[in-house]
Enzyme design. Sequence first.
Site, PDB file in Angstrom:
ATOM      1  N   ASP A  45      -2.688  10.443  -2.029  1.00 40.08           N
ATOM      2  CA  ASP A  45      -2.917   9.371  -2.993  1.00 40.08           C
ATOM      3  C   ASP A  45      -3.252   9.920  -4.373  1.00 40.08           C
ATOM      4  OD1 ASP A  45      -3.178   6.467  -1.589  1.00 40.08           O
ATOM      5  OD2 ASP A  45      -3.672   8.062  -0.181  1.00 40.08           O
ATOM      6  N   ASN A 101      -6.403  11.904   0.363  1.00 39.15           N
ATOM      7  CA  ASN A 101      -5.522  11.158   1.257  1.00 39.15           C
ATOM      8  C   ASN A 101      -6.388  10.329   2.200  1.00 39.15           C
ATOM      9  OD1 ASN A 101      -2.728  10.638   2.085  1.00 39.15           O
ATOM     10  ND2 ASN A 101      -3.324  11.577   4.023  1.00 39.15           N
ATOM     11  N   LYS A 102      -5.736   9.515   3.007  1.00 43.00           N
ATOM     12  CA  LYS A 102      -6.462   8.638   3.919  1.00 43.00           C
ATOM     13  C   LYS A 102      -7.524   9.419   4.694  1.00 43.00           C
ATOM     14  CE  LYS A 102      -7.373   4.877   6.184  1.00 43.00           C
ATOM     15  NZ  LYS A 102      -8.023   3.744   5.519  1.00 43.00           N
ATOM     16  N   ARG A 154      -6.871  -0.321  -7.083  1.00 40.67           N
ATOM     17  CA  ARG A 154      -7.145   0.741  -6.113  1.00 40.67           C
ATOM     18  C   ARG A 154      -7.446   2.012  -6.906  1.00 40.67           C
ATOM     19  NH1 ARG A 154      -4.909   0.471  -1.018  1.00 40.67           N
ATOM     20  NH2 ARG A 154      -6.336   2.184  -0.547  1.00 40.67           N
ATOM     21  N   ARG A 198       0.850  -1.182   0.000  1.00 41.18           N
ATOM     22  CA  ARG A 198       0.000   0.000   0.000  1.00 41.18           C
ATOM     23  C   ARG A 198       0.896   1.245   0.000  1.00 41.18           C
ATOM     24  NH1 ARG A 198       1.397   1.761   4.433  1.00 41.18           N
ATOM     25  NH2 ARG A 198       0.175   3.645   4.149  1.00 41.18           N
ATOM     26  N   GLY A 199       0.237   2.409  -0.086  1.00 43.87           N
ATOM     27  CA  GLY A 199       0.970   3.659  -0.145  1.00 43.87           C
ATOM     28  C   GLY A 199       1.181   4.079  -1.586  1.00 43.87           C
ATOM     29  N   ALA A 200       0.829   5.322  -1.895  1.00 45.90           N
ATOM     30  CA  ALA A 200       0.786   5.766  -3.288  1.00 45.90           C
ATOM     31  C   ALA A 200       2.066   5.492  -4.077  1.00 45.90           C
ATOM     32  CB  ALA A 200       0.416   7.253  -3.340  1.00 45.90           C
ATOM     33  N   GLN A 234      -3.252   2.218  10.279  1.00 41.72           N
ATOM     34  CA  GLN A 234      -1.934   2.312   9.664  1.00 41.72           C
ATOM     35  C   GLN A 234      -0.973   3.162  10.488  1.00 41.72           C
ATOM     36  OE1 GLN A 234      -4.801   2.504   7.914  1.00 41.72           O
ATOM     37  NE2 GLN A 234      -4.511   2.025   5.753  1.00 41.72           N
TER      38      GLN A 234
END
Length: 382
Positions: free
Chosen positions: A253, A263-264, A98, A64-66, A212
């Site tokens: 993201d 973003n999250k 995603r 995960r993570g852009a 996270q």
Amino acid sequence: MADQYAYSGDDKRPTETPAIRWDEPPEGPVLVLLDQTRLPAEEVELVCTDAPALVEAIRSLAVRGAPLLGIAGAYGVALAAVRGFDVDEAAAALASARPTAVNLAVGVRRAQAAHEAALAKGGDIRQAAAAALAAARQLHREDAEASARMAEHGLALLDELLPGGGHRILTHCNTGSLVSGGEGTAFAVALAAHRAGRLRRLWVDETRPLLQGARLTAYEAARSGMAYTLLTDNAAGSLFAAGEVDAVLIGADRITADGSVANKVGSYPLAVLARYHHVPFIVVAPVTTVDLDTPDGASIEVEQRAGHEVTEFVAPQVPVTGAEAGGGIPVAPLGTQAYNPAFDVTPPELVTAIVTEEGAVSPVTDEALAEVCARSRRVAAG
């Protein structure tokens, strides 16, 4: 608030297990991932032999993570090519795994384009596969370099906005080496401040619903020897009110043409709090996260996640008596519906600056973002 609430890890070693790596065992090439769903309890590697396995790893948030998703997407295309699978089919599946994270599609397209270009020049299947893998490896290297430059630009901006050091930084979700080919985005800036002796404390949002921040950012902060404190997301307001936050640093993201930042989920409320309390709200992301084809925040497809992530509680790697295998402990009445977006969108007027590897953009305008992207393209072409 006294500093005894901060925790400084004794183990200053970063994780020795890379978040992603290409490997070529005798049985054939594979993509090896550090399974982030198993952290912090254990460091376990997940081996992907084809694109469908990688798609599942992406959807389950094992990777995960852009920025890292972009790298993974490129390697996924290369994996399909090297192993003789349908490259276009693999690319389509990976790019849609995603939808909010634009880097994933960027990485996929880059490796796919290299593969297509090699074929168009008369190369055979092996040469085209080699071209796709070379493109993935180049993206991996570029992201590591971008991470270092973002850290440098971000620390310079912090020192400009907050002269004197002693920075108390609030961050949300996870933006360190677990999301990058290097040391991360927003976390890399905080880490640079720590190494320069200018970080007093890193406030780490727990980050609901998948934790996270608690599972991953705290893990990285502890292993880097940083003074950090974990808090629930809804405690952030009290920190601002007490004057305990000097700056907010988050990743992204997707950043749209007008500077809206996806973003999250939970990032937008922090931006509102920061504006009210006159605290800089800084977004740190590589240029690949800027999507000039998406005009504004309203045009972003926000991923909706399963409701059980909210209505049930699951402790990673902790067996729970009475809980079904793979399930959790219900914390809401049976049948409760849950609103569970993976991201929210912060409008540009609430963003103090966007830090990229090409420098900081402030104020955040469509013209300034377009210029940063154009400068990045010139550097790449030069």
